[in-house]
Design an enzyme around this catalytic site. Structure first.
Site, PDB file in Angstrom:
ATOM      1  N   GLY A 185       2.738   2.610   2.527  1.00 27.42           N
ATOM      2  CA  GLY A 185       3.073   3.207   3.815  1.00 27.42           C
ATOM      3  C   GLY A 185       4.472   2.847   4.266  1.00 27.42           C
ATOM      4  O   GLY A 185       5.277   3.716   4.620  1.00 27.42           O
ATOM      5  N   PHE A 186       4.788   1.571   4.188  1.00 25.45           N
ATOM      6  CA  PHE A 186       6.100   1.095   4.660  1.00 25.45           C
ATOM      7  C   PHE A 186       7.222   1.744   3.862  1.00 25.45           C
ATOM      8  O   PHE A 186       8.207   2.216   4.409  1.00 25.45           O
ATOM      9  CB  PHE A 186       6.174  -0.415   4.491  1.00 25.45           C
ATOM     10  CG  PHE A 186       7.472  -1.022   4.931  1.00 25.45           C
ATOM     11  CD1 PHE A 186       8.522  -1.192   4.030  1.00 25.45           C
ATOM     12  CD2 PHE A 186       7.663  -1.421   6.240  1.00 25.45           C
ATOM     13  CE1 PHE A 186       9.727  -1.752   4.424  1.00 25.45           C
ATOM     14  CE2 PHE A 186       8.871  -1.991   6.650  1.00 25.45           C
ATOM     15  CZ  PHE A 186       9.894  -2.152   5.743  1.00 25.45           C
ATOM     16  N   GLY A 207       4.610  -5.203  10.510  1.00 23.18           N
ATOM     17  CA  GLY A 207       5.409  -4.707  11.623  1.00 23.18           C
ATOM     18  C   GLY A 207       6.492  -5.648  12.098  1.00 23.18           C
ATOM     19  O   GLY A 207       7.062  -5.472  13.180  1.00 23.18           O
ATOM     20  N   SER A 217       0.809  -1.234   0.000  1.00 24.43           N
ATOM     21  CA  SER A 217       0.000   0.000   0.000  1.00 24.43           C
ATOM     22  C   SER A 217       0.834   1.272   0.000  1.00 24.43           C
ATOM     23  O   SER A 217       0.303   2.358  -0.172  1.00 24.43           O
ATOM     24  CB  SER A 217      -0.885   0.008   1.253  1.00 24.43           C
ATOM     25  OG  SER A 217      -0.082  -0.301   2.392  1.00 24.43           O
ATOM     26  N   ASP A 220      -1.254   1.415   5.830  1.00 25.18           N
ATOM     27  CA  ASP A 220      -0.941   1.300   7.259  1.00 25.18           C
ATOM     28  C   ASP A 220       0.326   2.079   7.578  1.00 25.18           C
ATOM     29  O   ASP A 220       1.017   2.561   6.701  1.00 25.18           O
ATOM     30  CB  ASP A 220      -0.743  -0.170   7.636  1.00 25.18           C
ATOM     31  CG  ASP A 220       0.470  -0.786   6.937  1.00 25.18           C
ATOM     32  OD1 ASP A 220       0.816  -0.315   5.825  1.00 25.18           O
ATOM     33  OD2 ASP A 220       1.049  -1.719   7.498  1.00 25.18           O
ATOM     34  N   CYS A 243      20.347 -29.169  -8.033  1.00 21.92           N
ATOM     35  CA  CYS A 243      19.435 -28.121  -8.502  1.00 21.92           C
ATOM     36  C   CYS A 243      19.235 -28.220 -10.010  1.00 21.92           C
ATOM     37  O   CYS A 243      20.180 -28.477 -10.769  1.00 21.92           O
ATOM     38  CB  CYS A 243      20.002 -26.746  -8.137  1.00 21.92           C
ATOM     39  SG  CYS A 243      18.933 -25.378  -8.640  1.00 21.92           S
ATOM     40  N   ASP A 287       6.771 -12.548   1.312  1.00 17.44           N
ATOM     41  CA  ASP A 287       7.490 -11.883   0.218  1.00 17.44           C
ATOM     42  C   ASP A 287       8.831 -11.410   0.762  1.00 17.44           C
ATOM     43  O   ASP A 287       8.919 -11.079   1.953  1.00 17.44           O
ATOM     44  CB  ASP A 287       6.714 -10.649  -0.271  1.00 17.44           C
ATOM     45  CG  ASP A 287       7.013  -9.426   0.600  1.00 17.44           C
ATOM     46  OD1 ASP A 287       6.365  -9.285   1.650  1.00 17.44           O
ATOM     47  OD2 ASP A 287       7.927  -8.661   0.255  1.00 17.44           O
ATOM     48  N   HIS A 330      18.550 -18.680 -10.005  1.00 17.47           N
ATOM     49  CA  HIS A 330      18.842 -19.789  -9.083  1.00 17.47           C
ATOM     50  C   HIS A 330      18.197 -19.550  -7.714  1.00 17.47           C
ATOM     51  O   HIS A 330      17.536 -20.430  -7.154  1.00 17.47           O
ATOM     52  CB  HIS A 330      20.354 -19.979  -8.897  1.00 17.47           C
ATOM     53  CG  HIS A 330      20.651 -20.923  -7.762  1.00 17.47           C
ATOM     54  ND1 HIS A 330      20.600 -22.290  -7.896  1.00 17.47           N
ATOM     55  CD2 HIS A 330      20.918 -20.675  -6.453  1.00 17.47           C
ATOM     56  CE1 HIS A 330      20.836 -22.862  -6.721  1.00 17.47           C
ATOM     57  NE2 HIS A 330      21.037 -21.898  -5.821  1.00 17.47           N
TER      58      HIS A 330
HETATM   59  C1  LIG Z   1      11.580  -6.348   4.829  1.00 20.52           C
HETATM   60  N1  LIG Z   1      10.765  -6.327   6.018  1.00 20.52           N
HETATM   61  C2  LIG Z   1       9.508  -5.834   5.945  1.00 20.52           C
HETATM   62  N2  LIG Z   1       8.922  -5.412   4.794  1.00 20.52           N
HETATM   63  C3  LIG Z   1       7.685  -4.962   5.188  1.00 20.52           C
HETATM   64  C4  LIG Z   1       6.678  -4.369   4.417  1.00 20.52           C
HETATM   65  C5  LIG Z   1       6.875  -4.117   2.940  1.00 20.52           C
HETATM   66  C6  LIG Z   1       6.855  -5.324   2.154  1.00 20.52           C
HETATM   67  C7  LIG Z   1       7.980  -5.239   1.110  1.00 20.52           C
HETATM   68  O1  LIG Z   1       7.554  -5.990   0.001  1.00 20.52           O
HETATM   69  C8  LIG Z   1       7.444  -5.184  -1.117  1.00 20.52           C
HETATM   70  O2  LIG Z   1       6.105  -4.710  -1.168  1.00 20.52           O
HETATM   71  C9  LIG Z   1       5.527  -4.953  -2.434  1.00 20.52           C
HETATM   72  C10 LIG Z   1       8.275  -4.005  -0.956  1.00 20.52           C
HETATM   73  O3  LIG Z   1       9.633  -4.116  -1.282  1.00 20.52           O
HETATM   74  C11 LIG Z   1      10.312  -3.312  -0.314  1.00 20.52           C
HETATM   75  C12 LIG Z   1      10.323  -1.874  -0.784  1.00 20.52           C
HETATM   76  C13 LIG Z   1      11.666  -3.880  -0.067  1.00 20.52           C
HETATM   77  O4  LIG Z   1       9.510  -3.406   0.884  1.00 20.52           O
HETATM   78  C14 LIG Z   1       8.223  -3.843   0.528  1.00 20.52           C
HETATM   79  C15 LIG Z   1       5.494  -3.926   5.081  1.00 20.52           C
HETATM   80  N3  LIG Z   1       4.508  -3.329   4.337  1.00 20.52           N
HETATM   81  C16 LIG Z   1       3.418  -2.836   4.982  1.00 20.52           C
HETATM   82  N4  LIG Z   1       2.443  -2.214   4.281  1.00 20.52           N
HETATM   83  N5  LIG Z   1       3.236  -2.950   6.343  1.00 20.52           N
HETATM   84  C17 LIG Z   1       4.165  -3.585   7.118  1.00 20.52           C
HETATM   85  O5  LIG Z   1       3.960  -3.646   8.380  1.00 20.52           O
HETATM   86  C18 LIG Z   1       5.368  -4.098   6.485  1.00 20.52           C
HETATM   87  C19 LIG Z   1       6.377  -4.728   7.244  1.00 20.52           C
HETATM   88  C20 LIG Z   1       7.546  -5.145   6.576  1.00 20.52           C
HETATM   89  N6  LIG Z   1       8.695  -5.703   7.034  1.00 20.52           N
END
Ligand SMILES: CNc1nc2c(CC[C@H]3O[C@@H](OC)[C@@H]4OC(C)(C)O[C@@H]43)c3nc(N)[nH]c(=O)c3cc2[nH]1
Length: 373
Positions: free
Chosen positions: A96-97, A217, A94, A147, A305, A267, A336
């Protein structure tokens, strides 16, 4: 292809589950690993190569795509699937992160976040409503609530305040999402490492009602032990019959530990990003191809592999093209790593269905030497 979005649980083994998410664009076998295609590409991979690694779904990113090339332009060009030539399911985060981790000059209010683009310094605003609009314009199949993910360590009051803001934003995200058959909106649980706040967040999300639920989080620097302690209870607060998505995780042993604790989707940029830095994940552990000891080694990365890098090239060759900064190095090592991550998921799906997850997990850990291999 179904016209609806649904989740069918096929088997459980302890807390681990395996099933299928049906979407109009195709099925997603769970537990699922989702490669990250942040700017409308899984870096160094053709879309058909991503599919060949076994991926059923990939991730896009509101933050990156709203800045460049903009969601409106992608919509005019037929949506993200057509734009990046990936016709299977896409989940978009979304934004926010990423705003909190990438953008400059941010201002957070009840309404949302204003920030300056890390690309050209232009000013932008993200709110629950704008995030839903962007993800609709992109055409993603699974939309994430807008969020706020607080950086750890943070004190309890800050975590509580941030979680409650995210729950108000989840309400606004649900309202703005509207009625979109075949598309899903996932709520995101917050609450840091506080069990009571995690439960409060889950209760708030269940009262609103979502097609799936993420544990947010985490993977923000708390370390594996603290993450697993949280995962020992957090997934259990979420509905049994809906997908559970752990965001941003992780290394192979993080992924196995999360599935063991009831997570269905994950992911992480690790397999693709580390592929570009020479880090290679195998069933015997991790190696870095830039290490001089590989310069004359005729063996493949992993004898067992079946990916193109292991079938057709030696460590000596991969060492050479990495050292020479040849483009094929990123292509082969990313392929890989993604192939290996999908092998782990396929192995877990099969083991859970057969009721042999504990034995599979023991074998997974036994094969991994400590340090370089
Ligand atoms: C790595 N640790 C980590 N990533 C988190 C993310 C982003 C999830 C990641 O997956 C990709 O989203 C498509 C993005 O690539 C980057 C830019 C690398 O980050 C995004 C989170 N996203 C939201 N909305 N809320 C969260 O509490 C949250 C917590 C996380 N902890």
């Amino acid at each position: 292809m179904s016209e609806r979005f649904s989740f069918d649980l096929h088997a459980r083994d302890g807390k681990a589950r395996t099933g299928v998410i049906q979407t109009p664009r195709g099925a997603v076998r769970t537990p699922a690993f989702m490669p990250v295609g942040t700017a409308a590409t899984v870096k160094a991979m053709m879309p058909e190569s991503v599919r060949a690694t076994g991926a059923d779904i990939l991730l896009g990113n509101t933050y990156h795509l709203m800045l460049r090339p903009t969601a409106e332009r992608i919509d005019r060009l037929g949506g993200l699937h057509k734009f990046m030539n990936w016709e299977r399911p896409i989940l978009t985060d979304s934004g926010g992160f990423q705003v909190m981790s990438l953008a400059g000059l941010r201002k957070l209010t009840e309404k949302g976040v204003t920030f300056k683009s890390h690309i050209d310094g232009s000013k932008h605003e993200l709110t629950p409503e704008r995030s839903m609009e962007i993800q609709r314009l992109l055409g993603s199949d699974i939309v994430m609530c807008f969020d706020e993910c607080p950086a750890l360590p943070a004190d309890r009051d800050r975590i509580a305040e941030s979680m409650r803001l995210s729950m108000r934003w989840a309400e606004r995200s649900r309202a703005a999402f509207g009625d979109r058959p075949g598309h899903a909106l996932f709520g995101i649980m917050q609450g840091g490492l506080e069990q009571d706040l995690r439960e409060e967040s889950a209760e708030a999300l269940k009262a609103i009602g979502f097609e799936g639920y993420a544990v947010g989080g985490l993977a923000v620097g708390e370390g594996q032990e603290a993450m697993f302690d949280c995962l020992d209870y957090a997934p259990g607060f979420l509905p049994e019959d809906k997908p559970r998505y752990l965001m941003g995780v992780g290394k192979p042993d993080d992924i196995v530990g999360a599935v063991k604790r009831g997570i269905d989707m994950m992911d992480c940029v690790l397999p693709s990003r580390s592929g570009r830095t020479g880090q290679v994940f195998t069933r015997h552990g991790v190696l870095n191809i830039k290490n001089a000891r590989h310069i004359d080694d005729p063996r493949p990365l992993d004898e067992a592999c079946t990916c193109p890098a292991c079938r057709n090239f030696s460590r000596a060759y991969l060492h050479h093209v990495f050292r020479s900064q040849e483009i094929i190095s990123s292509m082969l090592l990313t392929w890989h790593n993604l192939h290996y991550f999908q092998e782990i998921m396929a192995g877990m799906r099969e083991a859970i269905a057969a009721g042999t997850f504990a034995a599979w997990e023991a074998d997974f850990h036994a094969g991994r030497a400590q340090g370089d291999i």
